[in-house]
Structure formats: C-alpha cells, structure tokens
Write a protein that holds these residues in place. Structure first.
Motif, PDB file in Angstrom:
ATOM      1  N   GLY A  23       0.660  -1.272   0.070  1.00  0.00           N
ATOM      2  CA  GLY A  23      -0.090  -0.020  -0.065  1.00  0.00           C
ATOM      3  C   GLY A  23       0.855   1.262   0.068  1.00  0.00           C
ATOM      4  O   GLY A  23       0.065   2.386  -0.259  1.00  0.00           O
ATOM      5  N   LEU A  24       1.999   1.329   0.441  1.00  0.00           N
ATOM      6  CA  LEU A  24       2.949   2.367   0.542  1.00  0.00           C
ATOM      7  C   LEU A  24       3.971   2.382  -0.672  1.00  0.00           C
ATOM      8  O   LEU A  24       4.197   3.310  -1.393  1.00  0.00           O
ATOM      9  CB  LEU A  24       3.890   2.337   1.642  1.00  0.00           C
ATOM     10  N   VAL A  25       4.728   1.180  -0.945  1.00  0.00           N
ATOM     11  CA  VAL A  25       5.369   0.982  -2.221  1.00  0.00           C
ATOM     12  C   VAL A  25       4.750   0.150  -3.095  1.00  0.00           C
ATOM     13  O   VAL A  25       4.973   0.511  -4.409  1.00  0.00           O
ATOM     14  CB  VAL A  25       6.769   0.419  -1.676  1.00  0.00           C
ATOM     15  N   GLY A  65      -0.261  -8.431  -6.603  1.00  0.00           N
ATOM     16  CA  GLY A  65      -1.362  -9.149  -7.375  1.00  0.00           C
ATOM     17  C   GLY A  65      -2.503  -9.250  -7.018  1.00  0.00           C
ATOM     18  O   GLY A  65      -3.422  -8.920  -7.735  1.00  0.00           O
ATOM     19  N   ALA A  66      -2.980  -9.835  -6.083  1.00  0.00           N
ATOM     20  CA  ALA A  66      -4.157  -9.862  -5.493  1.00  0.00           C
ATOM     21  C   ALA A  66      -4.971  -8.720  -5.186  1.00  0.00           C
ATOM     22  O   ALA A  66      -6.139  -8.590  -5.747  1.00  0.00           O
ATOM     23  CB  ALA A  66      -4.291 -10.697  -4.120  1.00  0.00           C
ATOM     24  N   PHE A  67      -4.545  -7.679  -4.902  1.00  0.00           N
ATOM     25  CA  PHE A  67      -5.295  -6.397  -4.848  1.00  0.00           C
ATOM     26  C   PHE A  67      -5.353  -6.071  -6.135  1.00  0.00           C
ATOM     27  O   PHE A  67      -6.440  -5.640  -6.343  1.00  0.00           O
ATOM     28  CB  PHE A  67      -4.299  -5.398  -3.999  1.00  0.00           C
ATOM     29  N   VAL A  68      -4.622  -5.910  -7.131  1.00  0.00           N
ATOM     30  CA  VAL A  68      -4.894  -5.499  -8.474  1.00  0.00           C
ATOM     31  C   VAL A  68      -5.540  -6.315  -9.273  1.00  0.00           C
ATOM     32  O   VAL A  68      -6.516  -6.028  -9.817  1.00  0.00           O
ATOM     33  CB  VAL A  68      -3.270  -5.438  -9.099  1.00  0.00           C
ATOM     34  N   GLY A  69      -5.630  -7.695  -8.951  1.00  0.00           N
ATOM     35  CA  GLY A  69      -6.531  -8.492  -9.390  1.00  0.00           C
ATOM     36  C   GLY A  69      -8.007  -8.328  -9.429  1.00  0.00           C
ATOM     37  O   GLY A  69      -8.827  -8.418 -10.230  1.00  0.00           O
ATOM     38  N   VAL A  70      -8.202  -8.186  -8.157  1.00  0.00           N
ATOM     39  CA  VAL A  70      -9.490  -7.910  -7.593  1.00  0.00           C
ATOM     40  C   VAL A  70     -10.296  -6.515  -8.144  1.00  0.00           C
ATOM     41  O   VAL A  70     -11.216  -6.586  -8.745  1.00  0.00           O
ATOM     42  CB  VAL A  70      -9.749  -7.792  -6.163  1.00  0.00           C
ATOM     43  N   LEU A  71      -9.269  -5.488  -8.195  1.00  0.00           N
ATOM     44  CA  LEU A  71      -9.603  -4.303  -9.015  1.00  0.00           C
ATOM     45  C   LEU A  71      -9.906  -4.389 -10.314  1.00  0.00           C
ATOM     46  O   LEU A  71     -10.944  -3.945 -10.840  1.00  0.00           O
ATOM     47  CB  LEU A  71      -8.587  -3.400  -8.511  1.00  0.00           C
ATOM     48  N   LEU A  72      -9.163  -5.172 -11.047  1.00  0.00           N
ATOM     49  CA  LEU A  72      -9.225  -5.287 -12.432  1.00  0.00           C
ATOM     50  C   LEU A  72     -10.613  -6.246 -12.626  1.00  0.00           C
ATOM     51  O   LEU A  72     -11.149  -6.123 -13.768  1.00  0.00           O
ATOM     52  CB  LEU A  72      -7.955  -5.834 -13.037  1.00  0.00           C
ATOM     53  N   GLY A  86     -13.468  -5.755 -11.303  1.00  0.00           N
ATOM     54  CA  GLY A  86     -14.598  -5.093 -11.026  1.00  0.00           C
ATOM     55  C   GLY A  86     -14.766  -5.225  -9.456  1.00  0.00           C
ATOM     56  O   GLY A  86     -15.943  -4.445  -9.200  1.00  0.00           O
ATOM     57  N   GLY A  87     -13.963  -5.778  -8.642  1.00  0.00           N
ATOM     58  CA  GLY A  87     -14.211  -5.665  -7.364  1.00  0.00           C
ATOM     59  C   GLY A  87     -13.977  -4.205  -6.762  1.00  0.00           C
ATOM     60  O   GLY A  87     -13.283  -3.523  -7.379  1.00  0.00           O
ATOM     61  N   ASP A  88     -14.489  -3.667  -5.486  1.00  0.00           N
ATOM     62  CA  ASP A  88     -14.220  -2.591  -4.928  1.00  0.00           C
ATOM     63  C   ASP A  88     -12.840  -2.373  -4.171  1.00  0.00           C
ATOM     64  O   ASP A  88     -12.334  -3.707  -3.749  1.00  0.00           O
ATOM     65  CB  ASP A  88     -15.369  -1.992  -4.082  1.00  0.00           C
ATOM     66  N   PRO A  89     -12.437  -1.193  -3.874  1.00  0.00           N
ATOM     67  CA  PRO A  89     -10.952  -1.405  -3.328  1.00  0.00           C
ATOM     68  C   PRO A  89     -11.148  -1.909  -1.701  1.00  0.00           C
ATOM     69  O   PRO A  89     -10.213  -2.427  -1.408  1.00  0.00           O
ATOM     70  CB  PRO A  89     -10.954   0.204  -3.192  1.00  0.00           C
ATOM     71  N   ILE A  90     -12.110  -1.753  -0.902  1.00  0.00           N
ATOM     72  CA  ILE A  90     -12.268  -2.588   0.213  1.00  0.00           C
ATOM     73  C   ILE A  90     -12.128  -3.878   0.135  1.00  0.00           C
ATOM     74  O   ILE A  90     -11.285  -4.512   0.883  1.00  0.00           O
ATOM     75  CB  ILE A  90     -13.487  -2.090   0.978  1.00  0.00           C
ATOM     76  N   GLU A  91     -12.917  -4.729  -0.866  1.00  0.00           N
ATOM     77  CA  GLU A  91     -12.669  -5.996  -1.034  1.00  0.00           C
ATOM     78  C   GLU A  91     -11.356  -6.438  -1.758  1.00  0.00           C
ATOM     79  O   GLU A  91     -10.816  -7.521  -1.093  1.00  0.00           O
ATOM     80  CB  GLU A  91     -13.613  -6.362  -2.297  1.00  0.00           C
ATOM     81  N   ALA A  92     -10.649  -5.750  -2.460  1.00  0.00           N
ATOM     82  CA  ALA A  92      -9.110  -5.862  -2.709  1.00  0.00           C
ATOM     83  C   ALA A  92      -8.241  -5.845  -1.662  1.00  0.00           C
ATOM     84  O   ALA A  92      -7.402  -6.828  -1.462  1.00  0.00           O
ATOM     85  CB  ALA A  92      -9.026  -4.638  -3.731  1.00  0.00           C
ATOM     86  N   GLY A  93      -8.641  -4.773  -0.788  1.00  0.00           N
ATOM     87  CA  GLY A  93      -7.853  -4.664   0.525  1.00  0.00           C
ATOM     88  C   GLY A  93      -7.877  -5.924   1.359  1.00  0.00           C
ATOM     89  O   GLY A  93      -6.583  -6.318   2.030  1.00  0.00           O
ATOM     90  N   VAL A  94      -8.857  -6.334   1.545  1.00  0.00           N
ATOM     91  CA  VAL A  94      -9.409  -7.576   2.393  1.00  0.00           C
ATOM     92  C   VAL A  94      -8.516  -8.866   1.855  1.00  0.00           C
ATOM     93  O   VAL A  94      -7.926  -9.592   2.592  1.00  0.00           O
ATOM     94  CB  VAL A  94     -10.953  -7.771   2.783  1.00  0.00           C
TER      95      VAL A  94
END
Length: 249
Positions: A198-200, A204-211, A213-221
């Motif tokens: 989140g800082l640097v 992949g899991a975060f970006v994959g959820v966003l790509l 169509g998931g929301d940022p909260i779901e991606a973060g979890v």
C-alpha cells in the motif's frame, strides 16, 4: 478496446519481446549471467500461460479437475525447489524432492485448510486455484532460498561443522548450529512486501480484484488475507527446509 485493461494484439507482442530482449541483454552485457535463462523463462511463461488460459475453463467447471490442477502446481513447485536446493542433475533433484515437497506442503496445507474450512475464503474453483497458486508459489520461493542458503553455509563453513561434531554434537545439531542464524534471509522478500504494501507496492491479489471489477475494500481484504497467510506459510516452509537439510547426509 473498451472494457479491456490490457489489449491483446501485435503491439502487446512487440512490447513483450522488447522487454524480454532488454532483460536478457542487460544480464549478458552486465556479466551477471548468460542471456539464455532470461529469454527461456519468458518463452516458457508465454507457452505455459497460453496453455493454462485454454484449459482453465474446463478445470473451473469441475471440482475434481480443480483438485488435480492444484496437485499439478504443487508437484511442479516441489520439483523446482528440489532442483534449486540440490543443484545437480535430475537424480540429485529426485533425491531432494521429498524434502522440498514436505516443506511446501507443511506450509500450504494447514493454511488452506484453515481458510476454506472456516469459510473465510469461499471454496469455489475460481477462488481455490489462484489462492492455492499464490500460496504454493510463495512456499516454493521460501523453500528454494532457505535450502540453497543452508547448503551454501554447510559447504563454506564445513570446518565449523566438523569442530562441532568433534565436541560431541550430533550431525543434525551441528548443521542447525550453522544454518539457523541465516535462515531468516529467505523471509526477507515476503517481510518487505508485507511491510510496504500500500505504500510502495500494490501486489497481485489487490490489483487482480480491482481489475476484476471489485471495490477497493474487497481488494484490500483479499490482499491482507494473502499476505498474512504467506507470512505463516513461508515461515513454516523455511523451518522445515532447514530441518530437512540438517538431517540430510
């Protein structure tokens, strides 16, 4: 192009070829290594991902095929780590295979059982394959790094091992005396990734959820579950790997 995050076509092929050539030339001209391993790795990635992309629809439609695919990933990961640790021919790799498989399974198995058994992660094929792939890949890397480092330590500090044996220590204890202090180096990649997420980096899991169509909260979890699970998985894999190397004649 509408709705596509990465556009497939000749421009993409050209960019990938250019990046592969840049990596291979940099390694060769900088005298870091031969250019061939970089080029070979890139070509293999294209072929393997192409094959997986064609097969994944059929695999996701069946629970049995999903299980078989996960076992295939596990087998390839274990063989790859065994080859890295043994650093010999295929016979040496086969001798090291049970130890590598044990290290990866010891880390990945309990964590997958916990996540799917408690319902924290949905036990659906479309979820099982990527999650298992990330975990197996992390355990493979930790096993390879820990095993290679342990072998190097025992080789370069052979005199210290002999001295410990002369003092009455058992072979396992003498080996662990040398290998344990440096085993934590295998955890540096996952520790750095977790500390700086989140800082640097946005893994992949975060970006994959966003790509997807998931929301940022779901991606973060999702990313949080993956990273903290990897900490536990790789810690166990490193511990078991060092133990296996210490017990290997």
């Amino acid at each position: 192009m509408d709705g596509q995050n990465i556009v497939a076509g000749w421009p993409l092929a050209g960019v990938l070829a250019l990046l592969t050539a840049a990596g291979a030339l940099t390694v060769w001209l900088g005298r870091i290594d031969a250019w061939r391993p970089v080029a070979t790795a890139a070509v293999r990635a294209v072929v393997q991902l192409g094959a997986v992309s064609l097969l994944i629809t059929a695999v996701l439609a069946s629970g049995w095929l999903t299980g078989g695919f996960v076992l295939l990933m596990f087998g390839i990961a274990a063989y790859t780590s065994a080859g890295r640790v043994a650093r010999g021919g295929w016979r040496a790799t086969l001798r090291a295979l049970p130890g590598a498989a044990t290290s990866i399974a010891a880390g990945v198995g309990p964590v997958l059982a916990l996540l799917f058994g408690t319902g924290v992660v949905a036990a659906r094929p479309v979820v099982i394959i990527p999650i298992a792939g990330i975990f197996i890949g992390g355990a493979m890397m930790a096993t390879s790094l820990a095993g290679r480092r342990a072998r190097d330590e025992l080789s370069t500090r052979h005199g210290e091992v002999e001295a410990a044996l002369a003092l009455g220590l058992l072979g396992r204890d003498a080996a662990l005396l040398i290998t344990r202090p440096t085993a934590n180096q295998a955890l540096v990649p996952v520790l750095d990734q977790t500390r700086t997420v989140g800082l640097v980096t946005l893994p992949g899991a975060f970006v994959g959820v966003l790509l997807g169509g998931g929301d940022p909260i779901e991606a973060g979890v999702t990313q949080l579950v993956v990273l903290i699970s990897l900490l536990a998985i790789e810690a166990v894999a490193v511990l078991v790997t060092v133990e296996v190397v210490a017990r290997t004649p």
